[in-house]
Design a protein around this motif. Structure first.
Motif, PDB file in Angstrom:
ATOM      1  N   ILE A 185       3.416 -48.813 -26.392  1.00  0.00           N
ATOM      2  CA  ILE A 185       3.633 -49.304 -25.027  1.00  0.00           C
ATOM      3  C   ILE A 185       4.958 -50.064 -25.036  1.00  0.00           C
ATOM      4  O   ILE A 185       5.127 -50.993 -25.828  1.00  0.00           O
ATOM      5  N   MET A 186       5.902 -49.642 -24.194  1.00  0.00           N
ATOM      6  CA  MET A 186       7.224 -50.282 -24.221  1.00  0.00           C
ATOM      7  C   MET A 186       7.701 -50.583 -22.797  1.00  0.00           C
ATOM      8  O   MET A 186       7.434 -49.819 -21.879  1.00  0.00           O
ATOM      9  N   THR A 187       8.429 -51.683 -22.672  1.00  0.00           N
ATOM     10  CA  THR A 187       9.068 -51.973 -21.390  1.00  0.00           C
ATOM     11  C   THR A 187      10.551 -52.270 -21.618  1.00  0.00           C
ATOM     12  O   THR A 187      10.923 -52.826 -22.652  1.00  0.00           O
ATOM     13  N   ALA A 188      11.378 -51.869 -20.660  1.00  0.00           N
ATOM     14  CA  ALA A 188      12.825 -52.095 -20.765  1.00  0.00           C
ATOM     15  C   ALA A 188      13.366 -52.505 -19.406  1.00  0.00           C
ATOM     16  O   ALA A 188      12.941 -51.977 -18.371  1.00  0.00           O
ATOM     17  N   GLY A 189      14.307 -53.417 -19.422  1.00  0.00           N
ATOM     18  CA  GLY A 189      14.875 -53.917 -18.173  1.00  0.00           C
ATOM     19  C   GLY A 189      15.767 -52.909 -17.469  1.00  0.00           C
ATOM     20  O   GLY A 189      15.778 -52.825 -16.239  1.00  0.00           O
ATOM     21  N   SER A 190      16.487 -52.092 -18.248  1.00  0.00           N
ATOM     22  CA  SER A 190      17.450 -51.162 -17.657  1.00  0.00           C
ATOM     23  C   SER A 190      16.753 -49.877 -17.192  1.00  0.00           C
ATOM     24  O   SER A 190      15.569 -49.691 -17.465  1.00  0.00           O
ATOM     25  N   ASN A 191      17.537 -49.028 -16.529  1.00  0.00           N
ATOM     26  CA  ASN A 191      16.909 -47.755 -16.108  1.00  0.00           C
ATOM     27  C   ASN A 191      17.391 -46.583 -16.961  1.00  0.00           C
ATOM     28  O   ASN A 191      17.458 -45.459 -16.490  1.00  0.00           O
ATOM     29  N   ALA A 201       7.847 -48.111 -19.615  1.00  0.00           N
ATOM     30  CA  ALA A 201       8.337 -48.582 -18.317  1.00  0.00           C
ATOM     31  C   ALA A 201       9.805 -48.931 -18.442  1.00  0.00           C
ATOM     32  O   ALA A 201      10.182 -49.741 -19.288  1.00  0.00           O
ATOM     33  N   ILE A 202      10.629 -48.323 -17.610  1.00  0.00           N
ATOM     34  CA  ILE A 202      12.032 -48.739 -17.534  1.00  0.00           C
ATOM     35  C   ILE A 202      12.222 -49.539 -16.242  1.00  0.00           C
ATOM     36  O   ILE A 202      11.301 -49.638 -15.433  1.00  0.00           O
ATOM     37  N   ASN A 203      13.405 -50.108 -16.095  1.00  0.00           N
ATOM     38  CA  ASN A 203      13.786 -50.759 -14.843  1.00  0.00           C
ATOM     39  C   ASN A 203      12.929 -51.972 -14.479  1.00  0.00           C
ATOM     40  O   ASN A 203      12.730 -52.266 -13.304  1.00  0.00           O
ATOM     41  N   THR A 204      12.426 -52.666 -15.504  1.00  0.00           N
ATOM     42  CA  THR A 204      11.591 -53.842 -15.181  1.00  0.00           C
ATOM     43  C   THR A 204      12.418 -54.986 -14.593  1.00  0.00           C
ATOM     44  O   THR A 204      11.862 -55.893 -13.994  1.00  0.00           O
ATOM     45  N   ASP A 205      13.753 -54.919 -14.762  1.00  0.00           N
ATOM     46  CA  ASP A 205      14.611 -55.936 -14.126  1.00  0.00           C
ATOM     47  C   ASP A 205      14.464 -55.875 -12.604  1.00  0.00           C
ATOM     48  O   ASP A 205      14.583 -56.890 -11.916  1.00  0.00           O
ATOM     49  N   ASN A 206      14.237 -54.665 -12.096  1.00  0.00           N
ATOM     50  CA  ASN A 206      14.122 -54.490 -10.640  1.00  0.00           C
ATOM     51  C   ASN A 206      12.679 -54.341 -10.165  1.00  0.00           C
ATOM     52  O   ASN A 206      12.333 -54.762  -9.075  1.00  0.00           O
ATOM     53  N   VAL A 207      11.864 -53.669 -10.984  1.00  0.00           N
ATOM     54  CA  VAL A 207      10.452 -53.492 -10.608  1.00  0.00           C
ATOM     55  C   VAL A 207       9.574 -54.033 -11.732  1.00  0.00           C
ATOM     56  O   VAL A 207       9.297 -53.335 -12.709  1.00  0.00           O
TER      57      VAL A 207
END
Ligand code: FMN
Length: 184
Positions: free
Chosen positions: A122-128, A157-163
């Motif tokens: 399970i990974m999350t990243a701020g960028s898209n 999950a990408i784009n966690t900076d925005n969503v």
């Protein structure tokens, strides 16, 4: 069924924790969460003790973690991306699996049955950046292989900076459904 989940974010209610919790809501059986920011696992020093012994020369929380990994049916790694890789405390845990690697390739006494456990990343990243997880996948493949796990599921999950994950209903539902689908 026993699930061992490593969480590698310093944020107790951050993106990664929210996603992991939705996955775990779906899963049945016993669950243990190891917060890698709250354990004492020193980095591997390549002392080569494990080339001859089926144990690590460093004595810290990893001693118990080896046993916990061995006794689990499912291994979950939940982590944010830090500079295109995983945060340092998780990297320390990964590197200490050198004991298993040495068992397989140097000592030749590796007894862990292959692909018996379910491995979930399970990974999350701020960028898209869609491909941000590729180098991490490569490393975690090794981690799963050396712990006798099959790389069975990925939840990214990408784009966690925005969503932020909290607002990503589709992904939270997906994490729950994947958790629910795991049976042994
Ligand atoms: C030190 C540091 C390095 C980061 N490096 C990356 C990166 O290389 N690529 C990226 O997309 N996001 C990067 N991020 C953003 C995090 O991966 C993102 O915010 C993540 O969802 C945080 O998860 P958390 O809320 O569970 O801690 C970085 C964040 C930090 C603090």
């Amino acid at each position: 069924m026993k699930t061992l989940a490593f969480i590698a974010s310093p944020h107790k209610n951050g993106n990664t924790a929210v996603l992991l919790n939705h996955f775990l809501k779906g899963i049945s059986g016993e669950v243990e969460i190891i917060d890698v920011y709250s354990i004492n696992v020193k980095p591997c020093i390549d002392c080569k003790y494990c080339h001859e012994h089926n144990e690590c020369a460093l004595k810290d929380d990893m001693t118990d973690i080896y046993k916990k990994i061995e006794n689990s049916d499912n291994i979950v790694i939940a982590s944010p991306v830090y500079f295109s890789f995983v945060p340092a405390p998780l990297k320390a845990v990964i590197d200490r699996l050198q004991v298993n690697w040495s068992g397989k390739f140097i000592r030749n006494d590796f007894k862990i049955p292959l692909n018996k456990k379910v491995g979930v990343l399970i990974m999350t990243a701020g960028s898209n950046m869609e491909n941000i997880f590729e180098p991490i996948e490569y490393a975690i493949k090794q981690f799963f292989s050396i712990t006798g796990s099959e790389f069975s599921h990925r939840i990214y999950a990408i784009n966690t900076d925005n969503v932020p994950i909290e607002k990503n209903e589709e992904l939270k539902r997906k994490a729950f459904e994947i958790g629910k689908s795991i049976k042994i």
